[in-house]
Design a protein around this motif. Structure first.
Motif, PDB file in Angstrom:
ATOM      1  N   SER A   1       0.829  -1.207   0.000  1.00  0.00           N
ATOM      2  CA  SER A   1       0.000   0.000   0.000  1.00  0.00           C
ATOM      3  C   SER A   1       0.863   1.257   0.000  1.00  0.00           C
ATOM      4  O   SER A   1       0.572   2.232  -0.697  1.00  0.00           O
ATOM      5  N   GLU A   2       1.946   1.223   0.775  1.00  0.00           N
ATOM      6  CA  GLU A   2       2.846   2.380   0.820  1.00  0.00           C
ATOM      7  C   GLU A   2       3.493   2.611  -0.549  1.00  0.00           C
ATOM      8  O   GLU A   2       3.655   3.754  -0.984  1.00  0.00           O
ATOM      9  N   TYR A   3       3.857   1.534  -1.222  1.00  0.00           N
ATOM     10  CA  TYR A   3       4.490   1.657  -2.532  1.00  0.00           C
ATOM     11  C   TYR A   3       3.505   2.188  -3.569  1.00  0.00           C
ATOM     12  O   TYR A   3       3.836   3.088  -4.351  1.00  0.00           O
ATOM     13  N   THR A   4       2.305   1.614  -3.599  1.00  0.00           N
ATOM     14  CA  THR A   4       1.324   2.053  -4.601  1.00  0.00           C
ATOM     15  C   THR A   4       0.907   3.499  -4.368  1.00  0.00           C
ATOM     16  O   THR A   4       0.742   4.264  -5.322  1.00  0.00           O
TER      17      THR A   4
ATOM     18  N   SER B   1       1.600   6.454  -7.090  1.00  0.00           N
ATOM     19  CA  SER B   1       0.463   7.192  -7.674  1.00  0.00           C
ATOM     20  C   SER B   1       0.541   8.683  -7.366  1.00  0.00           C
ATOM     21  O   SER B   1       0.068   9.510  -8.158  1.00  0.00           O
ATOM     22  N   ARG B   2       1.130   9.051  -6.217  1.00  0.00           N
ATOM     23  CA  ARG B   2       1.300  10.475  -5.884  1.00  0.00           C
ATOM     24  C   ARG B   2       2.372  11.124  -6.750  1.00  0.00           C
ATOM     25  O   ARG B   2       2.288  12.309  -7.068  1.00  0.00           O
TER      26      ARG B   2
ATOM     27  N   ASN C   1       8.806   8.355   0.351  1.00  0.00           N
ATOM     28  CA  ASN C   1       9.151   7.060   0.933  1.00  0.00           C
ATOM     29  C   ASN C   1      10.610   6.785   0.599  1.00  0.00           C
ATOM     30  O   ASN C   1      10.970   6.630  -0.567  1.00  0.00           O
ATOM     31  N   ALA C   2      11.460   6.739   1.620  1.00  0.00           N
ATOM     32  CA  ALA C   2      12.908   6.604   1.402  1.00  0.00           C
ATOM     33  C   ALA C   2      13.249   5.326   0.644  1.00  0.00           C
ATOM     34  O   ALA C   2      14.101   5.326  -0.251  1.00  0.00           O
TER      35      ALA C   2
END
Length: 495
Positions: free
Chosen positions: A243-246, A250-251, A332-333
């Motif tokens: 979820s963090e990756y998607t 998308s952002r 996201n690092a």
């Protein structure tokens, strides 16, 4: 094909120049020196040894080879000079391909192609079946394209990103990608190495491919079984990370199904058998156009122009994407590290290393030291098992010493062609054994052109992914095992 014929012509020409072969104890000295210096470089610099330390080791090994040959055997420098020029001239296309791979990696990432593949891939693929799926996908793509390099630089990079998001070890993922890509490369009638191995041994291409099935298919089945079982033992709790990756992708990017037109058109070019260099360059240009249309804000960020989407800013951003390092902030690092690229500049250390490896290999060929070493090995051949084992060992040894799989294939075929004929074995046994050894193990050697290229493209050190390239590790052993049981191995009828 032209590449293979040129290499064979060069070796025949320069082998004729030299008359006296060096003593085996003298011939082995440059190899021992090289291995010792490489060990020192790795201990001093670790994973950074490919940024300079290994190059120095290769040049020092070359210097020892040239010095011994000129001092003891009076070999003229002109002989080495001609061989080096010939070898570097033939590897020039490889260097151009590497630069185009750098362009492709940068443009596919910034244009949103790889982010889109990752975005949808992490939602479709299961962590439990990811490794086996990656291996099979790369095998199919490589089988159709005939190129492990193109497969790894395109779909391989995307799969590595998907695996990262799914929480799969990058070493395991790289091993699955490389195993599949080299299976397809080995079995494809479009592959340079497959054509080269068959032509160098005088074997019909499709006879060669059919005969490889007896060693290659069992090896591939074992490989995908290992990846399947390993995947089942994996941790499936990756929903939060996915979820963090998607969300981050998308952002940051305009995730669009239209970006996948570039991989589709690239596949069409591959299917039409367009040369790899043209395919990679054309695909990079198409990706650049997509970046201008769908990701102008990212190009501006790369150019350092803030929100100014002027033509100059977009052009500067696209140029940097092709030749330089890019870094995009997603919030996201871990994701930032994943989507960063280095363009053509990121390939320069690899190109530098290839040039040094080719010089060492050329010196060993011109001095006939490789020939002297292999003649010693041939003396110990007593039966079918020792013959195949010797061929496998020589193929791996040539990959280590010459730094190039094409040179290894040609030399291996040239060394053993008469031996196989004298022993009464079919040429297809030599062509298969050469591929089982020289083709697939090249990617496991850090200073070989294949090992350097794939570690650079995937961003995973060669020695890190090596234990997980099961297809590449098992192929030479399977070749020896099949020889031991004698399956489908027969001698020619003698008058």
């Amino acid at each position: 094909m032209h590449y293979a014929l040129c290499i064979m012509n060069y070796f025949c020409t320069f082998a004729a120049i030299m008359v006296k072969s060096p003593h085996p104890l003298i011939a082995i000295v440059p190899v021992v020196v090289l291995i010792g210096l490489l060990a020192v470089a790795i201990s001093l610099f670790g994973s950074d040894s490919l940024s300079g330390g290994s190059q120095i080791a290769l040049l020092m090994g070359m210097a020892v080879c040239v010095s011994l040959s000129m001092t003891i055997y009076k070999t003229p420098w002109r002989t080495f000079e001609k061989q080096i020029k010939a070898t570097l001239g033939e590897v020039s296309i490889t260097l151009l391909i590497l630069l185009c791979v750098g362009m492709l990696a940068g443009s596919w990432m910034v244009s949103g192609i790889v982010p889109t593949l990752i975005y949808y891939g992490v939602q479709i693929m299961s962590p439990q079946f990811f490794l086996v799926s990656s291996c099979i996908i790369c095998a199919l793509v490589s089988l159709l394209s005939g190129s492990s390099w193109t497969t790894i630089a395109t779909i391989g990079v995307a799969l590595l990103g998907i695996g990262h998001a799914l929480g799969v070890s990058e070493a395991w993922t790289a091993g699955a990608i490389i195993s599949g890509a080299y299976f397809g490369d080995k079995m494809s009638p479009l592959s340079d190495t497959t054509i080269l191995a068959s032509s160098a041994t005088g074997t019909d291409l499709f006879v060669h491919i059919r005969y490889m099935m007896f060693t290659t298919m069992p090896t591939f089945l074992i490989t995908i079984t290992i990846f399947f079982i390993t995947g089942l033992d994996g941790d499936a709790s990756t929903e939060i990370e996915v979820s963090e990756y998607t969300d981050g992708l998308s952002r940051t990017f305009n995730i669009s199904i239209w970006t996948l037109l570039v991989p589709l058109l690239t596949g069409v070019l591959i299917a039409r058998r367009v040369p790899s260099l043209i395919v990679l360059f054309a695909s990079s240009v198409m990706a650049g156009i997509v970046a201008l249309i769908l990701q102008p804000h990212i190009l501006c960020e790369i150019a350092g122009g803030g929100g100014d989407a002027s033509a100059a800013s977009l052009t500067r951003g696209l140029a940097i994407t092709y030749f330089g390092a890019t870094a995009v902030d997603t919030g996201n690092a871990s994701l930032n590290e994943l989507i960063s690229t280095s363009g053509m500049a990121g390939m320069l250390n690899t190109i530098w290393l290839i040039l040094c490896a080719m010089c060492f290999g050329a010196a060993m060929v011109a001095s006939r030291m490789i020939e002297s070493i292999t003649k010693v090995v041939i003396r110990f051949i007593r039966n079918r098992i020792s013959l195949v084992s010797s061929t496998v060992g020589t193929g791996i040894f040539l990959n280590i010493t010459t730094g190039d799989q094409f040179i290894s294939i040609v030399l291996n075929a040239d060394i053993y062609k008469e031996v196989y004929k004298q022993e009464g074995y079919e040429s297809r046994l030599l062509s298969r054994t050469t591929e089982d050894a020289a083709t697939v193990t090249s990617v496991l050697i850090p200073w070989n052109t294949c090992g350097m290229t794939q570690s650079t493209v995937l961003g995973v050190p060669t020695l890190t992914y090596l234990p997980y390239c099961f297809f590449n590790l098992l192929s030479p052993l399977m070749s020896i095992f099949i020889a031991a049981i004698g399956w489908k191995i027969k001698k020619n009828e003698r008058e």
